[in-house]
Design a protein around this motif. Sequence first.
Motif, PDB file in Angstrom:
ATOM      1  N   LEU A 199       0.821  -1.208   0.000  1.00 14.94           N
ATOM      2  CA  LEU A 199       0.000   0.000   0.000  1.00 14.94           C
ATOM      3  C   LEU A 199       0.856   1.259   0.000  1.00 14.94           C
ATOM      4  CD1 LEU A 199      -2.855  -0.999   2.488  1.00 14.94           C
ATOM      5  CD2 LEU A 199      -3.045  -0.678   0.010  1.00 14.94           C
ATOM      6  N   VAL A 200       1.937   1.278   0.781  1.00 17.68           N
ATOM      7  CA  VAL A 200       2.817   2.449   0.818  1.00 17.68           C
ATOM      8  C   VAL A 200       3.469   2.650  -0.549  1.00 17.68           C
ATOM      9  CG1 VAL A 200       4.896   3.438   1.850  1.00 17.68           C
ATOM     10  CG2 VAL A 200       3.222   2.269   3.294  1.00 17.68           C
ATOM     11  N   GLU A 201       3.872   1.574  -1.177  1.00 12.45           N
ATOM     12  CA  GLU A 201       4.454   1.686  -2.520  1.00 12.45           C
ATOM     13  C   GLU A 201       3.447   2.254  -3.511  1.00 12.45           C
ATOM     14  OE1 GLU A 201       5.886  -2.150  -3.607  1.00 12.45           O
ATOM     15  OE2 GLU A 201       7.827  -1.898  -2.607  1.00 12.45           O
ATOM     16  N   ARG A 202       2.193   1.811  -3.409  1.00  9.10           N
ATOM     17  CA  ARG A 202       1.168   2.329  -4.319  1.00  9.10           C
ATOM     18  C   ARG A 202       0.936   3.821  -4.102  1.00  9.10           C
ATOM     19  NH1 ARG A 202       2.349  -1.854  -5.664  1.00  9.10           N
ATOM     20  NH2 ARG A 202       1.132  -3.614  -6.459  1.00  9.10           N
ATOM     21  N   HIS A 203       1.201   4.310  -2.903  1.00  5.66           N
ATOM     22  CA  HIS A 203       1.056   5.743  -2.612  1.00  5.66           C
ATOM     23  C   HIS A 203       2.341   6.526  -2.882  1.00  5.66           C
ATOM     24  CE1 HIS A 203      -2.607   4.496  -0.393  1.00  5.66           C
ATOM     25  NE2 HIS A 203      -3.009   5.744  -0.603  1.00  5.66           N
ATOM     26  N   GLU A 204       3.353   5.851  -3.483  1.00  3.96           N
ATOM     27  CA  GLU A 204       4.653   6.491  -3.764  1.00  3.96           C
ATOM     28  C   GLU A 204       5.307   6.996  -2.487  1.00  3.96           C
ATOM     29  OE1 GLU A 204       4.804   8.919  -7.483  1.00  3.96           O
ATOM     30  OE2 GLU A 204       2.613   8.720  -7.375  1.00  3.96           O
ATOM     31  N   GLY A 205       5.118   6.230  -1.414  1.00  2.00           N
ATOM     32  CA  GLY A 205       5.705   6.610  -0.137  1.00  2.00           C
ATOM     33  C   GLY A 205       6.925   5.765   0.216  1.00  2.00           C
ATOM     34  N   LYS A 206       7.370   5.926   1.461  1.00  2.00           N
ATOM     35  CA  LYS A 206       8.545   5.201   1.977  1.00  2.00           C
ATOM     36  C   LYS A 206       8.187   4.614   3.333  1.00  2.00           C
ATOM     37  CE  LYS A 206      10.797   9.075   1.772  1.00  2.00           C
ATOM     38  NZ  LYS A 206      11.838  10.112   1.907  1.00  2.00           N
ATOM     39  N   TRP A 207       8.954   3.615   3.755  1.00  2.00           N
ATOM     40  CA  TRP A 207       8.699   2.986   5.046  1.00  2.00           C
ATOM     41  C   TRP A 207      10.020   2.590   5.703  1.00  2.00           C
ATOM     42  CZ3 TRP A 207       8.247   0.704   0.350  1.00  2.00           C
ATOM     43  CH2 TRP A 207       8.985  -0.457   0.144  1.00  2.00           C
ATOM     44  N   LYS A 208       9.971   2.448   7.032  1.00  2.00           N
ATOM     45  CA  LYS A 208      11.163   2.070   7.792  1.00  2.00           C
ATOM     46  C   LYS A 208      10.713   1.542   9.144  1.00  2.00           C
ATOM     47  CE  LYS A 208      13.830   5.072   9.883  1.00  2.00           C
ATOM     48  NZ  LYS A 208      14.792   6.145  10.215  1.00  2.00           N
ATOM     49  N   VAL A 209      11.522   0.673   9.747  1.00  2.00           N
ATOM     50  CA  VAL A 209      11.240   0.179  11.086  1.00  2.00           C
ATOM     51  C   VAL A 209      12.529   0.232  11.896  1.00  2.00           C
ATOM     52  CG1 VAL A 209      11.649  -2.228  10.396  1.00  2.00           C
ATOM     53  CG2 VAL A 209      10.326  -1.734  12.457  1.00  2.00           C
ATOM     54  N   GLU A 210      12.391   0.650  13.152  1.00  2.00           N
ATOM     55  CA  GLU A 210      13.500   0.643  14.097  1.00  2.00           C
ATOM     56  C   GLU A 210      13.035  -0.108  15.330  1.00  2.00           C
ATOM     57  OE1 GLU A 210      13.684   4.928  14.231  1.00  2.00           O
ATOM     58  OE2 GLU A 210      15.711   4.875  13.373  1.00  2.00           O
ATOM     59  N   SER A 211      13.862  -1.015  15.821  1.00  7.00           N
ATOM     60  CA  SER A 211      13.421  -1.829  16.954  1.00  7.00           C
ATOM     61  C   SER A 211      14.609  -2.328  17.748  1.00  7.00           C
ATOM     62  CB  SER A 211      12.592  -3.022  16.440  1.00  7.00           C
ATOM     63  OG  SER A 211      12.078  -3.769  17.518  1.00  7.00           O
ATOM     64  N   GLU A 212      14.342  -2.557  19.031  1.00  8.44           N
ATOM     65  CA  GLU A 212      15.345  -3.127  19.929  1.00  8.44           C
ATOM     66  C   GLU A 212      14.631  -4.109  20.851  1.00  8.44           C
ATOM     67  OE1 GLU A 212      18.574  -1.777  23.345  1.00  8.44           O
ATOM     68  OE2 GLU A 212      17.637  -0.262  22.039  1.00  8.44           O
ATOM     69  N   PRO A 213      15.071  -5.361  20.879  1.00 11.59           N
ATOM     70  CA  PRO A 213      14.384  -6.358  21.713  1.00 11.59           C
ATOM     71  C   PRO A 213      14.306  -5.908  23.168  1.00 11.59           C
ATOM     72  CG  PRO A 213      15.932  -7.426  20.224  1.00 11.59           C
ATOM     73  CD  PRO A 213      16.176  -5.955  20.088  1.00 11.59           C
ATOM     74  N   GLY A 214      13.124  -6.034  23.745  1.00 15.22           N
ATOM     75  CA  GLY A 214      12.899  -5.651  25.142  1.00 15.22           C
ATOM     76  C   GLY A 214      12.660  -4.187  25.353  1.00 15.22           C
ATOM     77  N   VAL A 215      12.829  -3.336  24.331  1.00 16.94           N
ATOM     78  CA  VAL A 215      12.651  -1.888  24.463  1.00 16.94           C
ATOM     79  C   VAL A 215      11.411  -1.419  23.706  1.00 16.94           C
ATOM     80  CG1 VAL A 215      13.656   0.388  24.031  1.00 16.94           C
ATOM     81  CG2 VAL A 215      15.115  -1.509  24.810  1.00 16.94           C
ATOM     82  N   GLY A 216      11.250  -1.910  22.490  1.00 16.20           N
ATOM     83  CA  GLY A 216      10.086  -1.521  21.703  1.00 16.20           C
ATOM     84  C   GLY A 216      10.427  -1.338  20.238  1.00 16.20           C
ATOM     85  N   SER A 217       9.412  -0.974  19.451  1.00 14.00           N
ATOM     86  CA  SER A 217       9.567  -0.819  18.005  1.00 14.00           C
ATOM     87  C   SER A 217       8.899   0.478  17.563  1.00 14.00           C
ATOM     88  CB  SER A 217       8.928  -1.997  17.261  1.00 14.00           C
ATOM     89  OG  SER A 217       9.474  -3.222  17.686  1.00 14.00           O
ATOM     90  N   THR A 218       9.447   1.049  16.485  1.00 10.93           N
ATOM     91  CA  THR A 218       8.857   2.247  15.889  1.00 10.93           C
ATOM     92  C   THR A 218       8.712   2.011  14.393  1.00 10.93           C
ATOM     93  OG1 THR A 218       9.853   3.697  17.551  1.00 10.93           O
ATOM     94  CG2 THR A 218       9.096   4.722  15.492  1.00 10.93           C
ATOM     95  N   PHE A 219       7.478   2.012  13.920  1.00 11.89           N
ATOM     96  CA  PHE A 219       7.198   1.863  12.500  1.00 11.89           C
ATOM     97  C   PHE A 219       6.917   3.237  11.910  1.00 11.89           C
ATOM     98  CE2 PHE A 219       6.481  -2.326  14.113  1.00 11.89           C
ATOM     99  CZ  PHE A 219       6.853  -3.177  13.076  1.00 11.89           C
ATOM    100  N   THR A 220       7.624   3.548  10.785  1.00  8.05           N
ATOM    101  CA  THR A 220       7.499   4.879  10.193  1.00  8.05           C
ATOM    102  C   THR A 220       7.153   4.747   8.714  1.00  8.05           C
ATOM    103  OG1 THR A 220       9.220   5.685  11.694  1.00  8.05           O
ATOM    104  CG2 THR A 220       8.652   7.087   9.815  1.00  8.05           C
ATOM    105  N   VAL A 221       6.199   5.570   8.271  1.00  7.69           N
ATOM    106  CA  VAL A 221       5.905   5.675   6.836  1.00  7.69           C
ATOM    107  C   VAL A 221       5.854   7.147   6.472  1.00  7.69           C
ATOM    108  CG1 VAL A 221       4.660   3.490   6.668  1.00  7.69           C
ATOM    109  CG2 VAL A 221       3.396   5.578   7.203  1.00  7.69           C
ATOM    110  N   TRP A 222       6.256   7.434   5.230  1.00  7.84           N
ATOM    111  CA  TRP A 222       6.167   8.785   4.700  1.00  7.84           C
ATOM    112  C   TRP A 222       5.184   8.754   3.523  1.00  7.84           C
ATOM    113  CZ3 TRP A 222      10.591   6.671   6.580  1.00  7.84           C
ATOM    114  CH2 TRP A 222      11.346   7.412   7.488  1.00  7.84           C
TER     115      TRP A 222
END
Length: 481
Positions: free
Chosen positions: A447-470
Amino acid sequence: MLGTSKSIFRRLLFSFLATVVIGLGISGLLISLFAREYIYDSKEEEMLRMAKKVNVAIQGYDRVSKRLIDQLVMLDEAFDTRIWLFDKNGKIVATSTKDEVFTGKAVAVSIASNVLKGKNAVTELQIEGLEDPMLSVSVPWGEGEKVYGGIILHAPIEGIEKTFGQMRETILWATLFGVLLSTAMVSYLSWSISRPLRTIERTAAEIGRGNYAERVSVDTSDEIGDVAHTINTMAEKLERVEQERHHLEQVRNDFLANVSHELRTPLTAMQGFLEALQDGLVEDEEARQKYYAVMYTETMQVNRLVDDLMDLMKLENNEVNLAKFPVDVAEIMNKVAFSFRAEAEEKGLALVVDVENDLPKIYADRDRVAQILKNFVKNAVKFTEHGEIRLSAAAEEQYIKIQVADTGMGISQDDIHRIWERFFKVDRGRSKNNKGTGLGLAIVKELVERHEGKWKVESEPGVGSTFTVWLPTMGFYRQST
């Protein structure tokens, strides 16, 4: 390959030998012919000059005398050639050699006739009594219109023939040397061609056996080097294809395992409850309603799996048409947060929405953007046991940066690059309560590709995750056009 090497050697050898033998043979024949003609012509001109000098020296004598004979002997020694004199009847009357046996004999009528008419004559004669052929020239003997007879000069052509023999021998030795040199050159060329070809053959055989990591090591920059480079390129592509095949095979196996698991669990539960209801084992109405509720929940899980599969297949086959309009990101984020707030609070989680003021609108499909956020928030709620889930949005150049951050279990570095794959589940085997199809993030990526956007994920076990889309704003499309 040995047969090919021999074939190359034979073809090169025959080609070189034919070129050398034919080339030197024709060149030698032409050189011999031209040289012979040139030497004969030069010799004839020289003898004609000498004959005319002899006539100048003896033109004062109109008959044979001792003084004339002495003069002829002197001229013979000076010019190193035999001299004959014949009279108007064509008979030889004097020679430059003592005891000459040809005195009194007649010369050919054609020679005598031409000479007496004031013409010169040149001929190659085999004179009786002499083993070697002689080159003869004849000039008139006399002064002015007074012709007493003719002067004949003889010179053996043995030296000329010897020179020709030496030339032929030289050409023969040159041909032999050319043959040897050609053989040596052909041997080297055949080796220089067949050696890399054997290397290419061995590498191609290894590639044919499935060893796609094999490469041709050829350090030439000619056509063979191009072939080796092409084979290496082909091997690299085959290696990538094989790796992709293994990867797809693993994905397929994961897909079958996940689908089987996702289908077996609800179907098994529904089968057990239905059998219990059918056999009349559940008599209490409240218990029956609980059974119906569980069966309904399991049915919805199967429906979600089927819906996710259909969505992903349509996205990958470009069968989904996005209805893009200006969309308020804050409005969608608040609605998504509201739909998950009860579930989050049930687990003791805080669900926070943090959106910048006066954000520009994105140009997107409202329902699909909501689907993206729901997948992120659903995963965050599923894998977070305590803490908070924060939804944020901010402007960044021609995009709106949307983030969903949690304080959950996190993702290991081994898995973080695979979470966007179909049917991949981070929590595989960890918790039976965390139900999912493993298709959510794969759908998000499409879906992000169809919107000509970008995506990324940052995560650390036991700390949490951050999902980002532009996702692009209206300004992005205005700038592109």
